[in-house]
Write an enzyme that holds these catalytic residues in place. Structure first.
Site, PDB file in Angstrom:
ATOM      1  CD1 TRP A  99      37.353 117.164  39.207  1.00  0.00           C
ATOM      2  CD2 TRP A  99      37.306 115.313  40.413  1.00  0.00           C
ATOM      3  NE1 TRP A  99      37.051 116.222  38.249  1.00  0.00           N
ATOM      4  CE2 TRP A  99      37.112 115.116  38.864  1.00  0.00           C
ATOM      5  CE3 TRP A  99      37.144 114.220  41.272  1.00  0.00           C
ATOM      6  CZ2 TRP A  99      37.140 113.885  38.430  1.00  0.00           C
ATOM      7  CZ3 TRP A  99      37.018 112.913  40.655  1.00  0.00           C
ATOM      8  CH2 TRP A  99      36.965 112.586  39.145  1.00  0.00           C
ATOM      9  CG  ASP A 166      42.476 118.099  42.778  1.00  0.00           C
ATOM     10  OD1 ASP A 166      43.570 117.615  41.972  1.00  0.00           O
ATOM     11  OD2 ASP A 166      41.599 117.380  42.792  1.00  0.00           O
ATOM     12  CE  LYS A 190      41.686 114.389  34.623  1.00  0.00           C
ATOM     13  NZ  LYS A 190      41.208 114.322  36.139  1.00  0.00           N
TER      14      LYS A 190
END
Ligand SMILES: *Cc1c(COP(=O)(O)O)cnc(C)c1O
Length: 353
Positions: A99, A166, A190
């Site tokens: 990511w 993030d 999530k």
């Protein structure tokens, strides 16, 4: 059969949240569904306001110059939106996995990117340490939890420049001084709610400093001025996220859920450490409390193990293709009992082998 959902995302949500959400699909406001009411109606505007203030409240960021937004496009859109809004010349990134790598690729479209450190050579089984964040860059970007590799930052560097994080896969899961960050983003699917919404929490005073023209929908300042309703927001995802944040608040907030998350992590990692049939993937000091990655030491037991998992209703345990093996994602809504069921299977396998 009772299912235990260890999926990495979209993932488990509390049953009571899903129940309330499903009721609202049928009847939210005098016979009208949450799916059909206007986003400009008072009842939805109230939901949006409540969601934004709950996010700040849970993070301990109320009255500290932050604004919360519920946007679209997932965390992946934030990879570029962060750069569009904050990158004038150059930015510093910590590379801890897939990511972060993607965030770096997108930022490079808009300017120079310095990778302050990377754990790529170790296939991201660890978090780099001992690096310094330079002060003459526009911002520093990191990824708090590496969903794919199962590593998690336990501490964050001192920064003289805005720090962007993030937090897609561990937001609301642990106590942190969230005011050390200037911008936090997370895809909802999530730990917040169903896919579709993306939470952005930003300190207003870092905005408006780049010289480029920013398309309106990508402009944090514009989104703030429109109260997160520049266009039609993902109403159902936001409503369910609000219910989930209320669930967390009623439970006692982040400090209460952190205790549960610690117990779950302790349970699975002690099994991984003690059971000779399993190896942990991430370095011990960096392993994630949200996503535990591990492999079988004896591939001959793969079928037996996976049959046992199926028989007990364990779902979503397959590791990401870049790591292989298994990944147990244990987000806030995952009960300790479910981790117990998994750990029992792992120790049964040892007895059988
Ligand atoms: C899942 C995930 C993403 C991607 O999120 P999308 O909402 O699908 O774009 C980004 N970063 C992290 C850390 C993730 O876990």
């Amino acid at each position: 059969m009772k299912r235990h959902n260890f999926s990495a995302g979209p993932c488990i949500l509390p049953k009571e949240v899903m129940l309330k959400a499903s009721e609202a699909v049928l009847d939210f406001d005098n016979g009208l569904s949450i799916l059909e009411i206007s986003h400009r109606s008072k009842s939805f505007v109230d939901i949006m306001e409540k969601s934004r203030s709950l996010a700040l409240e849970l993070l301990g960021l109320e009255g500290k110059g932050y604004k919360a937004l519920f946007l679209q496009g997932g965390a992946s859109t934030q990879f570029l939106m962060v750069a569009l809004n904050l990158l004038e010349k150059r930015a510093a990134y910590l590379n801890t996995g897939t990511w972060s790598d993607k965030a770096i690729q997108e930022a490079r479209i808009y300017g120079e990117v310095l990778e302050v450190a990377s754990s790529k050579d170790a296939n991201f089984n660890t978090i780099p340490k001992g690096y310094t964040v330079p002060s003459d860059y526009d911002y520093f970007h990191c990824t708090s939890n590496n969903t794919i590799f199962g590593t998690q930052m336990k501490s964050f560097p001192k920064c003289n420049i805005p720090m962007v994080c993030d937090m897609s896969s561990d937001i609301f899961s642990r106590k942190l001084d969230y005011s050390q960050f200037d911008l936090i983003y997370a895809g909802a699917q999530k730990n917040i709610g169903p896919a579709g919404a993306t939470l952005v929490v930003v300190r207003e005073d870092i905005l408006g400093k780049v010289s480029r023209k920013i398309p309106s929908i990508m402009d944090y300042k514009m989104q703030i001025s429109k109260d997160s309703m520049f266009n039609t927001p993902p109403v159902f995802s936001i409503y369910t996220s609000m219910l989930n944040m209320e669930w967390l608040k009623d439970l006692g907030g982040i400090s209460a859920i952190e205790k549960e998350n610690n117990k779950k992590a302790q349970l699975i990692y002690s099994e991984i450490d003690l059971n000779p049939l399993f190896n942990g993937y991430a370095k011990n000091e960096d392993r994630s409390k949200m996503n535990a990655t591990f492999t079988l030491t004896n591939q001959k037991l793969k079928e037996t193990f996976e049959t046992m998992l199926d028989e007990e209703g364990i779902n979503g345990l397959n590791g990401h293709r870049s790591v292989g093996g298994y990944r147990a994602s244990m987000y806030n809504a995952m009960p300790l009992e479910s981790v117990g069921v998994l750990v029992d299977i792992m120790s049964d396998l040892e007895r059988k082998a």
